[in-house]
Structure formats: structure tokens, C-alpha cells
Design a protein around this motif. Structure first.
Motif, PDB file in Angstrom:
ATOM      1  N   LYS A 252     -40.487 -84.538 -52.260  1.00 42.12           N
ATOM      2  CA  LYS A 252     -41.672 -84.909 -51.475  1.00 42.12           C
ATOM      3  C   LYS A 252     -42.787 -85.369 -52.390  1.00 42.12           C
ATOM      4  N   PHE A 253     -43.548 -86.321 -51.921  1.00 45.90           N
ATOM      5  CA  PHE A 253     -44.732 -86.783 -52.634  1.00 45.90           C
ATOM      6  C   PHE A 253     -45.811 -85.724 -52.472  1.00 45.90           C
ATOM      7  N   ALA A 254     -46.314 -85.189 -53.600  1.00 46.06           N
ATOM      8  CA  ALA A 254     -47.293 -84.098 -53.554  1.00 46.06           C
ATOM      9  C   ALA A 254     -48.413 -84.381 -54.541  1.00 46.06           C
ATOM     10  N   PRO A 255     -49.340 -85.272 -54.183  1.00 47.79           N
ATOM     11  CA  PRO A 255     -50.385 -85.688 -55.126  1.00 47.79           C
ATOM     12  C   PRO A 255     -51.363 -84.583 -55.499  1.00 47.79           C
ATOM     13  N   ASN A 256     -51.461 -83.533 -54.687  1.00 49.25           N
ATOM     14  CA  ASN A 256     -52.442 -82.479 -54.954  1.00 49.25           C
ATOM     15  C   ASN A 256     -51.872 -81.303 -55.739  1.00 49.25           C
TER      16      ASN A 256
ATOM     17  N   ARG B 161     -45.809 -87.905 -59.100  1.00 51.28           N
ATOM     18  CA  ARG B 161     -46.336 -86.796 -58.307  1.00 51.28           C
ATOM     19  C   ARG B 161     -45.342 -86.318 -57.242  1.00 51.28           C
ATOM     20  N   ALA B 162     -44.065 -86.516 -57.469  1.00 54.37           N
ATOM     21  CA  ALA B 162     -43.054 -86.071 -56.508  1.00 54.37           C
ATOM     22  C   ALA B 162     -42.496 -84.719 -56.929  1.00 54.37           C
ATOM     23  N   LYS B 163     -42.492 -83.771 -56.003  1.00 57.29           N
ATOM     24  CA  LYS B 163     -41.924 -82.465 -56.322  1.00 57.29           C
ATOM     25  C   LYS B 163     -40.451 -82.428 -55.927  1.00 57.29           C
ATOM     26  N   ASN B 164     -39.722 -81.502 -56.540  1.00 57.28           N
ATOM     27  CA  ASN B 164     -38.271 -81.381 -56.340  1.00 57.28           C
ATOM     28  C   ASN B 164     -37.545 -82.653 -56.776  1.00 57.28           C
ATOM     29  N   LEU B 165     -38.058 -83.261 -57.830  1.00 56.09           N
ATOM     30  CA  LEU B 165     -37.449 -84.460 -58.411  1.00 56.09           C
ATOM     31  C   LEU B 165     -36.693 -84.044 -59.672  1.00 56.09           C
ATOM     32  N   GLN B 166     -35.437 -84.464 -59.765  1.00 54.41           N
ATOM     33  CA  GLN B 166     -34.629 -84.119 -60.929  1.00 54.41           C
ATOM     34  C   GLN B 166     -34.661 -85.274 -61.929  1.00 54.41           C
ATOM     35  N   VAL B 167     -35.168 -84.991 -63.135  1.00 57.29           N
ATOM     36  CA  VAL B 167     -35.312 -86.025 -64.159  1.00 57.29           C
ATOM     37  C   VAL B 167     -34.606 -85.568 -65.427  1.00 57.29           C
TER      38      VAL B 167
END
Length: 388
Positions: free
Chosen positions: A129-133, A111-117
């Protein structure tokens, strides 16, 4: 390496993203809030998760209640975030690594946004950032190599516990607790800020009043404080006089007065209330600017150093010693009925023996034939108090 599955372990690690109790009665609200605040005050000095004697429902509910109450008081919300982060870290230290990794991969990274995978690597960026919603579902497992940008782990970088390459370091299992603790702190700060904005819009004063009840302790040591001021040396006496006249104190005067009161044994809450009652500024500004200053000098914030009362040479260097000026000392002696020792005091001032001039006053107040060496404002108070 074993791939972590979503439900392999019961997840005790929590960022408190959801509240599962829809309603709470006022008596339970007060009870749980008091209990959690008591626990958080204990965790300031005790790194022991065993003091957290709350059932899972009470743990979750009390956390959300404290968020709601502390968000209206800036210094209280910052203290709450710091202590919750410390409690979070203390708990993680007792969990097994598999449980921590399970949360890291299946809850945090998912649930992390701006994460590069990509196929082999995951990059936790400066803006991650952690963004659970939010509607985010990242696919990351412990088969991936986790690269962390240096700004996401200030503690690890500061202590030189990681090696940076192009601004990133490869996350090792041993550093996972530090990463999660920092992410929890930032997530909690974001939720507090959002909550504060909402409570301001709704203008519900009840929670603000509760915050005052929980964090603004009535002054319980009036007699003790009175003695500290009556037996204080001239430097402290003139500082308090300026405070009551100007309804404010400059930085050096604030520092000298606070550390003097701390050394004399005045409780931190009483010191806060003493300044609050004598400063002409609105409560929000006082809480934001001055409560932290008092708590920092008491060793309860920042690096938590054990500060002592300033020495006389330090007070002189800070420009707060009245014995450096004949006119100031004369006014003080005349106002307090000590005209009999003016000549003796002035004799020492002319020789620039400022501490001896103060010692002459102390000797006179103690009605003692012995010479008294004054080395700090607290020493003056302690010697004078024993004679009162």
C-alpha cells in the motif's frame, strides 16, 4: 538505461497527499467545489483532460474539499473516487513516460509499505500500500525488475494484457499507468474512509448539509413525471401503487419502474428523488443501496450499458403484468372507470393474449377505432400521451 533522479522532472503526477492551503473562505469553498464537481460530471462522458481548467492551487484545494463533502454520502463518495480515478488516468495519458516513471519510482515505490526489495528485484505484493505518512523509505530504481502480484492489477489481468508466473507478472512501461491508476483509487478510498470516520466522530453536520445541497437535486419535472404516471400502462400503475402502499419495491418492480421512467425521459436526479420520497428508509441506507441502482439503470455506473425499457414479454416473465390475472385486471378496470371494456379484455386474457388485452385498454383510452399493438410499457405511454 538511465537512472531516474528525484528532481529530474517537475512532478505533475499527484496522489493529493498534502494540502498546502491552511484556510479557505466559504465563498471560495462553494465556488471550487461546484467547479470540480462540474468537471467530474463532464469527465463521465468525455475523456479529455482539457476540461480540467484549474490552476495547481485550485486543483489541489478543490480535490480536498470534494473529499470532505462527499465522504458523508456513500454513493457520492464512490462516484467521486471513480471519477477522480478516471481524471487521473486521463491526465497520465498526456504526460511523457519519463515523468510518469519519475513519480512511480521516487514517490510511489519509495513510500509503499509491504514492498519487497532486493538487489535486483522489487515485488509489489497483495498487501502493498502507498503510505506517504509512514516512516518508510524504499530504495528502488528503474534498474530493478518490478514484479507485480496479480491482485494489484485487476484490469490488466482481466484483459489478458500480462502473463502471470507464480501469481506475478513483470511490469512493463506500457502498463505503468494502469498500476498507478489502481493504486490511486485504493489510496483515495482509504483516505475517504478515514475522513468519514473522523467526520462522524466530530459530528459536524455542515458538510453533510452541503453534500445534500450538491447531490440531492430538487425535483424539477413534476409535470413531466405526472404525465408519465397518468399515461402509464396498468403494470406501471400497479407498481407505483404498491410502492406508495408498502413504501418499498422488490427488485423486479424497481427495475421495471426505473427503466420505464428512464425511457420516458425523466432525468436521473428526478428519478432518484421520486424514489427517495416514496421509500420508507433512512437517507443513509437509501443513498447506499438505491441511488447506485438508479444510476446503473441510467447507464451512469457499472459497465455503463444503455438499458431500455423492458418489453411486455419480459414484464410477463417477471410476474409484473396484471393481465395474467383476471381478478387483478378487474380491480384495476373498476378503480379507473373502465368497466365498459371488461368483457373484451377478459376475452383476450382467456386466450392468454395478454398484450392484446393491454392493447384493448389503450385503444379505449385513445378513443381510437384502430387496433394498437403494445410491445412495452413505454410504447403504451408514448401512444397514450399523444392522445392526451
Amino acid at each position: 538505461m538511465q537512472k531516474i533522479q528525484k528532481d529530474e522532472f517537475p512532478c505533475r503526477v499527484s496522489f493529493y497527499t498534502e494540502l498546502h492551503t491552511p484556510t479557505v473562505g466559504y465563498p471560495e469553498l462553494i465556488k471550487l467545489t461546484k467547479k470540480r464537481l462540474s468537471i467530474l460530471k463532464s469527465i463521465e462522458t468525455i475523456n479529455d483532460h482539457r476540461i480540467m481548467d484549474l490552476a495547481p492551487r485550485e486543483d489541489e484545494l478543490s480535490h480536498f474539499l470534494c473529499r470532505l463533502i462527499t465522504c458523508s454520502v456513500p454513493w457520492a463518495s464512490q462516484w467521486f473516487i471513480a471519477m477522480e480515478t478516471k481524471l487521473f488516468r486521463t491526465r497520465l495519458a498526456t504526460y511523457n513516460l519519463s515523468e510518469i516513471k519519475n513519480f512511480f519510482y521516487t514517490k510511489y515505490l519509495k513510500r509503499a509499505k509491504n514492498l519487497q526489495v532486493d538487489e535486483k528485484d522489487v515485488f509489489i505484493e497483495d498487501g502493498t500500500k502507498f503510505a506517504p505518512n509512514e516512516e518508510i523509505v524504499n530504495s528502488a530504481t528503474d534498474y530493478h525488475t518490478i514484479h507485480v502480484y496479480f491482485s494489484r492489477a485487476p484490469e490488466l489481468v482481466r484483459d489478458c494484457r500480462v502473463k502471470l508466473k507464480m501469481g506475478y507478472f513483470v511490469l512493463q512501461d506500457a502498463n505503468m499507468v494502469a498500476i498507478l491508476a489502481n493504486e490511486f483509487r485504493e489510496y483515495l478510498q482509504e483516505r475517504i474512509d478515514s475522513l468519514k470516520a473522523n467526520t462522524c466522530l466530530r459530528n459536524d453536520e455542515r458538510f453533510g448539509n452541503l453534500a445534500i445541497d450538491f447531490f440531492s437535486t430538487p425535483q424539477k419535472s413534476t409535470g413531466q413525471l405526472k404525465s408519465m404516471l397518468e399515461c402509464a400502462p396498468p403494470c406501471i400503475g400497479l407498481i407505483t401503487k404498491r410502492m406508495r402502499c408498502d413504501r418499498h419495491l422488490k427488485y423486479n418492480d424497481r427495475q421495471i419502474l426505473i427503466r420505464y421512467l428512464k425511457e420516458c425521459g425523466l432525468p436521473v436526479d428526478d428519478c432518484v428523488e421520486f424514489l427517495r420520497n416514496n421509500f420508507a428508509c433512512d437517507p443513509v441506507r437509501f443513498d447506499r443501496e438505491f441511488v447506485y441502482v438508479v444510476r446503473h439503470n441510467y447507464g451512469l455506473e457499472g459497465k455503463r450499458a444503455s438499458y431500455s425499457c423492458y418489453t411486455c414479454p419480459q414484464v410477463v416473465a417477471m410476474g409484473a403484468c396484471p393481465f395474467t390475472s383476471k381478478s387483478v385486471v378487474k380491480e384495476y378496470l373498476d378503480e379507473n372507470g373502465f368497466q365498459d371494456i371488461e368483457d373484451a379484455v377478459f376475452s383476450e386474457i382467456e386466450k392468454r393474449n395478454y398484450t392484446k388485452g393491454c392493447g384493448t385498454l389503450l385503444k379505449y383510452r385513445k378513443k381510437s377505432a384502430e387496433e394498437v399493438a403494445v410491445t412495452s410499457p413505454f410504447m403504451f405511454y408514448d401512444a397514450c400521451k399523444t392522445n392526451e
